[in-house]
Design an enzyme around this catalytic site. Structure first.
Site, PDB file in Angstrom:
ATOM      1  N   LYS A  53       0.840  -1.196   0.000  1.00  0.00           N
ATOM      2  CA  LYS A  53       0.000   0.000   0.000  1.00  0.00           C
ATOM      3  C   LYS A  53       0.879   1.251   0.000  1.00  0.00           C
ATOM      4  O   LYS A  53       0.611   2.215  -0.717  1.00  0.00           O
ATOM      5  CB  LYS A  53      -0.950  -0.012   1.207  1.00  0.00           C
ATOM      6  CG  LYS A  53      -2.118  -0.971   0.994  1.00  0.00           C
ATOM      7  CD  LYS A  53      -2.925  -1.274   2.253  1.00  0.00           C
ATOM      8  CE  LYS A  53      -3.981  -2.332   1.920  1.00  0.00           C
ATOM      9  NZ  LYS A  53      -4.677  -2.903   3.051  1.00  0.00           N
ATOM     10  N   GLN A  97      -5.429  -1.770   9.100  1.00  0.00           N
ATOM     11  CA  GLN A  97      -5.328  -3.106   8.504  1.00  0.00           C
ATOM     12  C   GLN A  97      -5.982  -4.147   9.418  1.00  0.00           C
ATOM     13  O   GLN A  97      -5.690  -4.206  10.612  1.00  0.00           O
ATOM     14  CB  GLN A  97      -3.848  -3.447   8.265  1.00  0.00           C
ATOM     15  CG  GLN A  97      -3.612  -4.722   7.502  1.00  0.00           C
ATOM     16  CD  GLN A  97      -4.106  -4.680   6.052  1.00  0.00           C
ATOM     17  OE1 GLN A  97      -4.093  -3.636   5.406  1.00  0.00           O
ATOM     18  NE2 GLN A  97      -4.555  -5.804   5.545  1.00  0.00           N
ATOM     19  N   ASP A 120     -11.872   2.571   3.343  1.00  0.00           N
ATOM     20  CA  ASP A 120     -12.260   1.161   3.246  1.00  0.00           C
ATOM     21  C   ASP A 120     -13.759   1.018   2.993  1.00  0.00           C
ATOM     22  O   ASP A 120     -14.215  -0.021   2.542  1.00  0.00           O
ATOM     23  CB  ASP A 120     -11.970   0.444   4.585  1.00  0.00           C
ATOM     24  CG  ASP A 120     -10.669  -0.338   4.553  1.00  0.00           C
ATOM     25  OD1 ASP A 120     -10.342  -0.886   3.489  1.00  0.00           O
ATOM     26  OD2 ASP A 120     -10.002  -0.402   5.603  1.00  0.00           O
TER      27      ASP A 120
HETATM   28  N1  GUN Z   1      -7.670  -6.989   5.497  1.00  0.00           N
HETATM   29  C1  GUN Z   1      -8.001  -7.734   4.414  1.00  0.00           C
HETATM   30  N2  GUN Z   1      -8.647  -6.979   3.499  1.00  0.00           N
HETATM   31  C2  GUN Z   1      -8.725  -5.739   4.027  1.00  0.00           C
HETATM   32  C3  GUN Z   1      -9.290  -4.522   3.544  1.00  0.00           C
HETATM   33  O1  GUN Z   1      -9.855  -4.418   2.456  1.00  0.00           O
HETATM   34  N3  GUN Z   1      -9.153  -3.457   4.384  1.00  0.00           N
HETATM   35  C4  GUN Z   1      -8.554  -3.548   5.601  1.00  0.00           C
HETATM   36  N4  GUN Z   1      -8.514  -2.450   6.346  1.00  0.00           N
HETATM   37  N5  GUN Z   1      -8.038  -4.667   6.068  1.00  0.00           N
HETATM   38  C5  GUN Z   1      -8.118  -5.747   5.278  1.00  0.00           C
END
Ligand code: GUN
Length: 288
Positions: A53, A97, A120
């Site tokens: 990211k 996350q 998100d």
């Molecule tokens: N963990 C797995 N997929 C995601 C996601 O799309 N967003 C977040 N914040 N954590 C994740």
């Protein structure tokens, strides 16, 4: 023989567009869109995702901060950090996350994030906006699936889409996005009876189960579009999806591989969402 949906190539195309749009944004406003990513602990998969990211932000020209917190971080410390980021003008998107370590209250953490910075799309208010089909930001993975279909010229209108999985991150928002795209939607899950039979009625089958190679040939109608959201690690360390690719590929018209299908899209959509959040925040400032 199915046509392979190349998520890497589609993702690269969208990132190029985001990069150009970001350059225009910076030229107009004099600052870059900013994303803060928080990771608690050292889950190996999450660590890789978070690193990617950060790299993606750099690639498209965003400002980014990665906050790596120790496994034993307390709820109050995490919430204080979110509060600080909520008030930071450089930051337009905040991503915590998931999954968080067990001792932390995930719902309470997500409720701390300013809904305007929720890139998100997990904040209940934003979930509601997805439900009524009026939203700026949609959860990254399901939105990524819709973009893969769109870029591949796959029609959703009137098609029967069967989604296997009912998580808040993928299955449920995927159903809403498919409905908005005029598909007829069935959501299946671990308690569904006659699962294979229902899956065989799908024109578009989305597998988001979390079980390696679960969807075999007997789950797929001849000519169906098969989208594999799963990322599972096998004993030999290799990645595999929820779909048994070798069995299903000969029956499908289109199929996403793992890796290189849905995976690359998730971070690309996160970039798209962050740019959108920055644009909306900037427009709101301009209104005063
Ligand atoms: N963990 C797995 N997929 C995601 C996601 O799309 N967003 C977040 N914040 N954590 C994740």
């Amino acid at each position: 023989m199915a046509q392979i949906i190349d998520g890497k190539a589609i993702s690269a195309k969208i990132r190029e567009e985001i990069k150009e749009e970001t350059a225009r944004f910076v030229a107009q406003r004099g600052y870059a869109p900013g994303l803060a990513v928080i990771i608690v602990g050292e889950d190996p998969a999450s660590t890789v995702y978070v690193r990617n990211k950060g790299r993606a932000c750099e690639e498209v020209g965003f400002y980014s901060e990665i906050h790596r917190l120790p496994e034993n971080t307390q709820q109050s410390e995490l919430e204080e950090l979110i509060d600080r980021l909520n008030g930071d003008d450089k930051i337009h998107g905040i991503l915590v996350q998931l999954p968080l370590p067990k001792h932390l209250d995930e719902s309470a953490v997500l409720l701390k994030i300013d809904p305007a910075k929720d890139v998100d799309g997990f904040y209940p208010f934003n979930v509601g906006r997805i439900m009524i089909g009026d939203f700026d930001i949609a959860p990254c993975t399901p939105y990524g699936v819709m973009e893969l279909l769109r870029y591949s010229g796959i029609e959703t209108r009137g098609k029967h889409c069967v989604i296997v999985g009912r998580s808040n991150i993928v299955g449920k928002p995927q159903a809403m996005l498919m409905l908005k795209a005029d598909a007829t939607v069935t959501v299946c899950h671990s308690k569904t009876q006659n699962l294979a039979e229902i899956c065989r009625t799908a024109d578009i089958l989305v597998a988001a189960i979390g079980k390696a190679d679960f969807i075999g040939a007997d789950y797929v109608k001849e000519g169906a579009v098969v989208v594999d959201v799963g990322i599972n690690r096998k004993a030999d360390g290799k990645l595999t999806g929820d779909v048994n690719f070798a069995q299903v590929e000969p029956k499908a018209s289109f199929i996403t591989p793992v890796p290189g299908g849905v995976g690359p899209m998730t971070i690309t959509i996160l970039m798209k969402n962050t740019l959108k959040a920055a644009e909306v925040a900037g427009d709101a400032l301009g209104a005063f």
